[in-house]
Design an enzyme around this catalytic site. Sequence first.
Site, short mmCIF file in Angstrom:
data_model
loop_
_atom_site.label_atom_id
_atom_site.label_comp_id
_atom_site.label_asym_id
_atom_site.label_seq_id
_atom_site.Cartn_x
_atom_site.Cartn_y
_atom_site.Cartn_z
N HIS A 159 -7.43 23.28 0.02
CA HIS A 159 -8.53 24.09 -0.51
C HIS A 159 -8.44 24.21 -2.04
CE1 HIS A 159 -10.68 28.29 -0.29
NE2 HIS A 159 -11.42 27.37 -0.89
N GLU A 162 -9.36 20.94 -3.51
CA GLU A 162 -10.82 20.74 -3.43
C GLU A 162 -11.51 21.41 -4.63
OE1 GLU A 162 -14.12 23.16 -2.64
OE2 GLU A 162 -13.12 23.31 -0.69
N HIS A 163 -11.06 22.62 -4.96
CA HIS A 163 -11.62 23.28 -6.15
C HIS A 163 -11.24 22.54 -7.42
CE1 HIS A 163 -12.87 27.56 -5.00
NE2 HIS A 163 -12.59 26.98 -3.85
N GLU A 237 -7.50 27.92 -10.49
CA GLU A 237 -8.14 27.80 -9.18
C GLU A 237 -7.24 28.26 -8.05
OE1 GLU A 237 -11.38 26.96 -8.78
OE2 GLU A 237 -11.52 26.81 -10.98
N GLU A 259 -10.75 34.42 -3.29
CA GLU A 259 -11.68 33.99 -2.24
C GLU A 259 -11.05 34.28 -0.87
OE1 GLU A 259 -12.67 29.82 -2.47
OE2 GLU A 259 -13.46 29.81 -0.43
N ARG A 702 -39.12 26.45 27.49
CA ARG A 702 -39.70 25.30 28.21
C ARG A 702 -40.93 24.74 27.51
NH1 ARG A 702 -40.47 28.16 33.59
NH2 ARG A 702 -42.07 26.59 33.96
ZN LIG Z 1 -13.19 27.79 -1.98
#
Ligand SMILES: [Zn+2]
Length: 1077
Positions: A159, A162-163, A237, A259, A702
């Site tokens: 994570h 990724e940042h 980060e 976060e 339906r």
């Molecule tokens: Zn994040």
Amino acid sequence: MLRTASCSASLTTASHFFRHFPLSYSSLSSSTGALRAPGRNLRRVASPASPGRRVFLRRGLRVPSTAVRRVNRQLSRLYVRAVATQPARSYPDVGQDEAEKLGFEKVSEEFISECKSKATLFKHKKTGCEVMSVSNEDENKVFGIVLRTPPKDSTGIPHILEHSVLCGSRKYPLKEPFVELLKGSLHTFLNAFTYPDRTCYPVASTNTKDFYNLVDVYLDAVFFPKCVDDVHTFQQEGWHYELNDPSEDISYKGVVFNEMKGVYSQPDNILGRIAQQAISPDNTYGVDSGGDPKDIPNLTFEEFKDFHRKYYHPSNARIWFYGDDDPLQRLRILSEYLDMFEASPSRDTSKIEPQKLFSEPIRIVEKYPVGRDGDLKKKNMVCVNWLLSEKPLDLETQLALGFLDHLMLGTPASPLRKILLESGLGEALVSSGMSDELLQPQFSVGMKGVSEDNVQKVEELIMSTLKKLAEEGFESNAVEASMNTIEFSLRENNTGSFPRGLSLMLQSIAKWIYDMDPFEPLKYTEPLKALKARIAEEGSKAVFSPLIEQFILNNSHRVTIEMQPDPEKASQEEAEEKSILEKVKAGMTEEDLAELARATEELRLKQETPDPPEALRCVPSLNLSDIPKEPTYVPTEVGDINGVKVLRHDLFTNDIVYAEVVFDMGSLKHELLPLVPLFCQSLMEMGTKDLSFVQLNQLIGRKTGGISVYPLTSSVRGKDEPCTKIIVRGKSMAGRADDLFNLMNCLLQEVQFTDQQRFKQFVSQSIARMENRLRGSGHGVAAARMDAMLNIAGWMSEQMGGLSYLEFLRTLEKKVGEDWEGISSSLEEIRRSLLAKNGCIVNMTADGKSLTNIEKSLEKFLDLLPESPSGGLVTWDGRLPLRNEAIVIPTQVNYVGKAGNIYSTGYELDGSAYVISKHISNTWLWDRVRVSGGAYGGFCDFDSHSGVFSFLSYRDPNLLKTLDIYDGTGDFLRGLDVDQETLTKAIIGTIGDVDSYQLPDAKGYSSLMRHLLGVTDEERLRKREEILTTSLKDFKDFAEAIDVVRDNGVAVAVASAEDIDAANNARSNFFEVKKAL
Ligand SMILES: [Zn+2]
């Protein structure tokens, strides 16, 4: 929206992470298009959906939350939604020779009729990188690179990486190229997500030049990020110790750290995480890829770098291209990057081992934090989870399980959902359903809001209901309804604002990532046909009962999780963190402390120093000449049927009709306003004299593609009276429009408000949902509160979806038992005051022929409406008193807002306002509130209808400090010096928002909104010109207007008791305190 949230399977909403502006605050996506009103509507109730369970998003997704969206979400797990809207043509081919020359070999090639696409799988010969190249006529082009990134612990490496990789790279050596792309591109999608075992970097655009720019920035970021040589990015980060002065306490800071503190403040999220880890304790799913705030500070920079070296390698990557661009160009771009690498063993080292099935069920009891003074009686949660299989399932079994999931839980009428909710044992379901996006499929079902004595009963009821379903099977009407819903959704292929190509990529990658066939998930027609045939031949019981028995009832890999409320847990965790940090400080010498203070200052300075212009220039961008001068016009014909205004939009919709019937709230009594959301839900879920609500729901399933009812309020620029409507929205195949309008009429006129027990459930579900919203989207609650102080539409909205609504619901819960008669007749009164031809507007989107054909059905529907509403016109004039307010909830991170009305200064709306407010979000607030403040998000929102300009933060460790940053915005603008390039970027980015990609139903709906809010095409054109000619002077002039927020604005924070106390001590009783949870 309201009526859907109650029945949402919420399988996929477990976690979504905003990098930038959460859903409703993509303020400018609407602005010139005047689509602000739906945003407002979303602000009240919906939480945005994400593409997967427990997925971390770099930035909020803009996904519409229509009723059908919910169905799509659920099906997306096991179905690919792809039906082409255009006839096939021949697509450009890449010859074997051409591919060879660029270093690729063609592995296989197929025409996928489901999405009218030619799909070719290539392999990069040197590294083994696999590339799926999908060619078709979709202009919304998609690129994605996906890496297998299995973590070994819960320090959050994937994570944080990724940042971090999007924070500068070899070719783009600036602080955040990602933010530059956000500012200045026409992207229709730009984000990154971390799954438990993979990391995805997708982009999309309809402009080819823009698309390739985005692709290049992403490829360079993934393979050559600066963060592996720069500890500062890791600190910013991920995590770092912060010490401003050696005499102060040390604290933790970091974007991901905060976060995840937010994530670990939400009971539903905690439960989801515990469940996943407990169900697969022996492989990579036994840890949290997002990062546990307790473990994140154990991560070292060395481990972080090593993880990138190991897994961010072409040998471990799968790359996806989709759309109408040249497939050869795709390979050219890729070879430039891939050729720089040699093969690596990463593909073997990143393999995910399956979890062996347990021989015995297990049970886990955990505590979760709640507020000190809250009522603890009905706060337990319980959830039963199964890992379905050790080996991958064949496609037909997967489809059948998806079908079964929809049958059991998909609608309020589905038996498992209905029986659990009607039992009264709990308030709402927790994240429930099938999920097959990880290696092994799983199934979960459970409830929250359960009293301690009832935990066992919930478990028993789940098991006995499943057993009953296996023994008795499903009603044939229910099976037919599910089948129609599934087929409708496949035909419609409505992914909302989520690009279709990305939806397909996520389907394909769910198998491809495990080295299985990437084509298979795209081809659903044959297995679906086979399944249908089996149901027709053998009966549904023969198909579904063995599945329930084999995968659920006789499956010993069952994990039951019970969560108990613990009022001490939050403060204990805080104390633990404090004591760790004290020890750290005690272990440091004076020199160490001085050094840490210096390092803190160094990081802060670096964060606040803007990138040099030459670095900014290297991020490719479009020119103003690439931008169309005119807005997109939606064909609209305004007519009249029996005195009712009818808007028609002639658009290709693949034989589907979309209809909205709008009623006016102008005759509604004030005191009935907070009952409106429950009125809407009652229409959908109470039944008539002749039809139970289950039958009614099955009929809708339906015969139509779904119906929903919800309120909509907005200010209207230049007018005192707000726009206040109830919208009934539905869709069906063109040949079934008669059924659609009959069913709408049935819901509106025949539903009886007599079911006290069901109404009671609605109230408790709504309370559970509002409480969840306070913890998960506190910024939305704060924004609604400020809006309610500043304008009438905001006040109405807050009465139907804010803190006032929660307070109303808590009182109502008692009243249902004491005065049901009174409530029932109030619901009738609401109906009488709304339902009338007078003030009604109809909006229809379909192709011209269908629009003509359905006229008779519409006429019949309108004829049945009463002429005028009962009761005279009322004047709406409510407001909350202007004051600074702090709303207390148990949380580790805060939501901080401040807002004011800039029209009150005499400011007149100019298109430049959209450019400026986007720029403030992307620069000033991003840098100060997020990057150096450590909050997960900081942004502003400008509602051009009311004039309210609001600042908001998301998962914010600060409180007063953030308010000071907001107050500095005027000076920031006055001191601003932007060159032409920066300005151009800001303008292009704003146009990208204004021109956001829309499917036909969304085009028709936007046009309706503009009609309701009085936004003409001339005005849109004028606004566009103003946007395109925005100058630095406009920024300076805007500073004067925005000062009103600093000088006369109101502040509202949703925060922890400790932080509010501290703020009120520091600034003598700045906030009025309100307890909420
Ligand atoms: Zn994040």
